[in-house]
Design a protein around this motif. Structure first.
Motif, short mmCIF file in Angstrom:
data_model
loop_
_atom_site.label_atom_id
_atom_site.label_comp_id
_atom_site.label_asym_id
_atom_site.label_seq_id
_atom_site.Cartn_x
_atom_site.Cartn_y
_atom_site.Cartn_z
N SER A 180 -16.08 32.98 63.93
CA SER A 180 -15.98 34.37 64.36
C SER A 180 -14.92 35.13 63.57
O SER A 180 -15.14 36.26 63.13
CB SER A 180 -15.66 34.42 65.86
N LEU A 181 -13.76 34.51 63.37
CA LEU A 181 -12.69 35.15 62.62
C LEU A 181 -13.09 35.34 61.15
O LEU A 181 -12.76 36.36 60.54
CB LEU A 181 -11.41 34.32 62.71
N ALA A 182 -13.79 34.37 60.59
CA ALA A 182 -14.27 34.50 59.21
C ALA A 182 -15.24 35.66 59.08
O ALA A 182 -15.20 36.43 58.11
CB ALA A 182 -14.91 33.19 58.76
N LEU A 183 -16.13 35.81 60.05
CA LEU A 183 -17.10 36.92 60.03
C LEU A 183 -16.39 38.26 60.18
O LEU A 183 -16.78 39.26 59.57
CB LEU A 183 -18.13 36.73 61.15
N LYS A 193 -21.73 30.76 50.22
CA LYS A 193 -20.50 30.38 49.52
C LYS A 193 -19.33 31.27 49.94
O LYS A 193 -18.21 30.79 50.13
CB LYS A 193 -20.71 30.47 48.01
N LYS A 194 -19.61 32.56 50.09
CA LYS A 194 -18.53 33.47 50.48
C LYS A 194 -18.08 33.17 51.91
O LYS A 194 -16.88 33.23 52.23
CB LYS A 194 -18.96 34.93 50.37
N LEU A 195 -19.03 32.84 52.78
CA LEU A 195 -18.67 32.46 54.16
C LEU A 195 -17.84 31.19 54.16
O LEU A 195 -16.83 31.09 54.87
CB LEU A 195 -19.93 32.28 55.01
N LEU A 196 -18.24 30.21 53.35
CA LEU A 196 -17.48 28.96 53.24
C LEU A 196 -16.05 29.23 52.79
O LEU A 196 -15.08 28.73 53.40
CB LEU A 196 -18.17 28.02 52.25
N ASP A 197 -15.89 30.02 51.73
CA ASP A 197 -14.56 30.32 51.20
C ASP A 197 -13.71 31.05 52.23
O ASP A 197 -12.50 30.82 52.35
CB ASP A 197 -14.66 31.15 49.93
#
Length: 388
Positions: A335-338, A350-354
């Motif tokens: 959630s914080l990454a989003l 890949k961007k979500l992973l990073d």
């Protein structure tokens, strides 16, 4: 005045159109796949914790919503692999969470890597740097390192001046148990102690009968070895439980013996079936420490107990264990990454992973920092008495 009417109508139309577009952007939904063994205690805890996390985060977020797609692996790596493929191909998930064993994690990580989908594992692996190189799309919610655990166990042996030990470990396909024995042997030699014998236990999925092998190896210890200091270094809950059951039958769990349990078993004591406790009375456990007195954790604990009792009245314990904590933290991490990604669209994950790997925050039980690989783990020593 009639000449202005069309302009007003057009203006109203554009305002409504803009409002609808903004609403769609703000309410973006991300599909998350969750693979757990729903029949196990661990799976029940994970499912309860994830549902609590999603409900809380969805109610508090204006930028995005989380939709969870659960799959039941039944503890089978092949079933876990099939579930991962279905989640990616049919449910269009953008990240996968779960798996209870390292065997399940590895097959799901391979599938996630091919699809460029981040896989967040709730299972501890003792050599994280190695796993990240092999499976670059794999994220682990635990930072346990066997080197720290070995130091802790060696300190216990040294404080009681025990000179000989028997090491029990699970002989799995990854060889991390054997590597752990080598590390422990070096640490014990530095304090003037040694490993008198190792007891390799076949993995519970092995074609060999684990119970018979355990019985024969422990019987050999009784008749030929001096040491009664046993260290269960690396083992699944299933195999460790069998070890204790057979040790009890041979009289190796009494006052003349000492048992030290590694983190792979001790960190899940809160989730064990109460019947297992009768076999491990008096054992010492080295357990990953986490702070459980924060307001955030106490609120989660209260919600968890209420929900868990309602869903699984057959379970004797309703306390959240490490399984539940890691599951909740994983959803909060996503959630914080989003939130950080905002309305940006990512095409291959890949961007979500990073973004996940660069996320750090105060979780239920402490700081989550995926880049803090050099931080030493803190352990606590627990003594098993009665039912706790």
């Amino acid at each position: 005045m009639a000449s202005y009417a069309p302009s007003k109508l057009i203006l109203v139309f554009f305002l409504v159109s803009y409002s609808s577009t903004s609403s769609l952007a703000l309410n973006k939904t991300t599909n998350i796949g969750v693979i757990i063994d729903e029949g196990s205690r661990a799976g029940k805890e994970q499912k309860t914790a994830i549902e609590i996390a999603v409900q809380k985060l969805n109610s508090g977020s204006k930028n995005h919503k989380l939709a969870i797609q659960f799959k039941n692996s039944k503890g089978d790596p092949l079933e876990a692999a099939s579930s991962a493929s279905d989640l990616i191909d049919k449910e269009n998930v953008q990240v996968i969470v779960g798996t209870d064993t390292w065997e399940e994690t590895t097959v799901v990580a391979k599938i996630g890597q091919r699809a460029k989908i981040p896989v967040i594992s709730l299972t501890a692996h003792t050599f994280q740097s190695q796993s990240r190189l092999q499976w670059p799309f794999l994220v682990q919610m635990t930072n346990v390192d066997m080197h720290d655990e070995i130091k802790c166990i060696a300190s216990i042996v040294q404080s009681y001046n025990w000179k000989r030990t028997i090491v029990v470990y699970e002989d799995n396909m990854f060889g991390d148990g054997y590597i752990g024995v080598s590390l422990l042997s070096e640490a014990l030699q530095q304090i003037g102690s040694l490993i008198e014998q190792t007891v390799a236990v076949p993995h519970f999925t092995s074609s060999f009968d684990p119970t018979e092998t355990i019985r024969e190896n422990l019987a050999n210890v009784v008749t030929t070895k001096q040491s009664r200091v046993f260290i269960v270094l690396k083992s699944s809950l299933q195999d460790a439980s069998r070890v204790f059951e057979e040790a009890n039958k041979l009289g190796l769990m009494g006052r003349d013996s000492v048992w030290i349990l590694g983190d792979s078993f001790s960190s899940f004591l809160d989730s064990l079936d109460p019947s297992v406790f009768q076999h491990i009375q008096g054992a010492l456990g080295v357990k990953t420490y986490y702070y459980d007195n924060s307001t955030q954790f106490l609120d989660f604990k209260s919600n968890f107990k209420t929900s868990f009792r309602s869903k699984y009245p057959e379970e004797d314990k309703s306390e959240p264990g490490i399984y539940a904590i890691r599951a909740y933290n994983s959803i909060e991490t996503i959630s914080l990454a989003l939130d950080r990604l905002g309305n940006l669209k990512y095409t291959d994950g890949k961007k979500l992973l990073d973004t996940i790997l660069s996320t750090n925050f105060s979780s239920l039980t402490g700081r989550i920092d995926f880049q803090g690989e050099n931080q030493s783990e803190v352990f606590q020593l627990v003594n098993i008495i009665g039912k706790s």
